[in-house]
Scaffold this active site. Structure first.
Site, PDB file in Angstrom:
ATOM      1  N   GLY A 158       0.823  -1.206   0.000  1.00 38.85           N
ATOM      2  CA  GLY A 158       0.000   0.000   0.000  1.00 38.85           C
ATOM      3  C   GLY A 158       0.852   1.248   0.000  1.00 38.85           C
ATOM      4  O   GLY A 158       2.026   1.212   0.381  1.00 38.85           O
TER       5      GLY A 158
ATOM      6  N   TYR B 184      -6.793   7.671   0.237  1.00 39.23           N
ATOM      7  CA  TYR B 184      -6.375   6.530   1.067  1.00 39.23           C
ATOM      8  C   TYR B 184      -7.552   6.003   1.896  1.00 39.23           C
ATOM      9  O   TYR B 184      -7.771   4.788   1.975  1.00 39.23           O
ATOM     10  CB  TYR B 184      -5.239   6.993   1.975  1.00 39.23           C
ATOM     11  CG  TYR B 184      -4.579   5.931   2.830  1.00 39.23           C
ATOM     12  CD1 TYR B 184      -3.673   5.021   2.279  1.00 39.23           C
ATOM     13  CD2 TYR B 184      -4.820   5.870   4.205  1.00 39.23           C
ATOM     14  CE1 TYR B 184      -3.043   4.070   3.078  1.00 39.23           C
ATOM     15  CE2 TYR B 184      -4.192   4.931   5.007  1.00 39.23           C
ATOM     16  CZ  TYR B 184      -3.299   4.033   4.444  1.00 39.23           C
ATOM     17  OH  TYR B 184      -2.668   3.096   5.235  1.00 39.23           O
TER      18      TYR B 184
END
Ligand code: NDP
Length: 244
Positions: A88, A151
């Site tokens: 990520g 995010y």
């Protein structure tokens, strides 16, 4: 039982701990990296600590690259029973300042990747009647965070994926769960100025940052044979910073 586990982004702060805990649990561990060049040193460091990991280069945002990587792993290492979608990135900025590029790259790397990497392994898991998928989300996917519309959206989306897929594959012995860490003492967080870090810690009821090993322990548990009754869950590991 010893199985083959794949951890995306396994050379990062949390990923390294996940690889080690899964190996400690007796599994053969494969990881991915996207930046070529770093794997030699990382593999050597791990070997010195007694860990023999397999590493494959792959951009998890690239669907075709993920299918090729999966085929290679199955051919060279074997069938994957445990998948930890851990890779990520963040590209922070307030929504008013956030451009399409920073939105897209976070959605592709943090959310599309879960589709891209889970896709090639799911049939094998259901055919064999066993599978463990753990998606590494974030506290900020649960509560939202200033400057992280991209995010927070991607990380919240991961848990929607978890809940839907968990229902589809439950009868086949495959569990799908989300783990949502709060602030963890990785290099990135430790590089933050001390006074900023102290302000963060002041907002965490247990009064400290989490450790990568604590997150990795939870993931190793969810990946084990004994965790078959936990599926579709989103487990917070955040020191009490966000309760729901
Ligand atoms: P790191 O930046 O240390 O590690 C991230 C990993 O993801 C790296 O190994 C990186 O590999 C990999 N990665 C990034 N982009 C890609 C890509 N396109 N393709 C393949 N791999 C990629 O982060 P952390 O260890 O801190 O984070 C791990 C996970 O935990 C992330 O999903 C993060 O959002 C989540 N998280 C972290 C928290 C924290 O406090 N640290 C808190 C909550 C959640 P490479 O360097 O080779 O590109």
């Amino acid at each position: 039982m010893a199985r083959i586990a794949l951890v995306t982004g396994g050379m990062g702060g949390i990923g390294t701990a996940i690889c080690q805990k899964l190996a400690d649990a007796g599994h053969v561990v494969v990881t991915t990296y996207s930046r070529p060049g770093r794997e030699t040193q990382w593999l050597a460091d791990q070997k010195e600590k007694g860990y023999n990991f397999h590493a494959y280069q792959c951009d998890v945002a690239d669907y075709d690259a993920c299918q090729a990587m999966a085929a290679k792993i199955v051919a060279e290492v074997g069938p994957v029973d445990i998948l930890v979608n851990n890779a990520g990135i963040t590209k922070d900025g307030t929504f008013r300042k956030m451009g399409k590029v920073d939105w897209d790259v976070v959605m592709r790397t943090d959310l599309d990747s879960v589709f891209n990497v889970t896709k090639p392994f799911i049939d094998g898991m259901t055919d064999r009647g066993f599978g463990r998928i753990v998606n590494v989300s974030s506290i900020n996917g649960q509560k939202g965070q200033f400057g992280q519309t991209n995010y927070s959206a991607a990380k919240a989306g991961m848990h929607g994926f978890t809940k839907a897929l968990a229902q589809e594959v439950a009868k086949k012995g495959v569990t799908v769960n989300t783990v949502s860490p709060g602030y963890i003492a990785t290099e990135m967080v430790m590089a933050v100025k001390e006074e900023v870090r102290n302000a963060i810690i002041a907002g965490i009821p247990v009064n400290r940052l989490g450790n990568p090993e604590e997150v990795a322990d939870l993931i190793a548990y969810l990946s084990g044979d004994n965790a078959g009754f936990i599926t579709g869950s989103n487990i917070a590991i955040n020191g009490g910073q966000h309760m729901f």
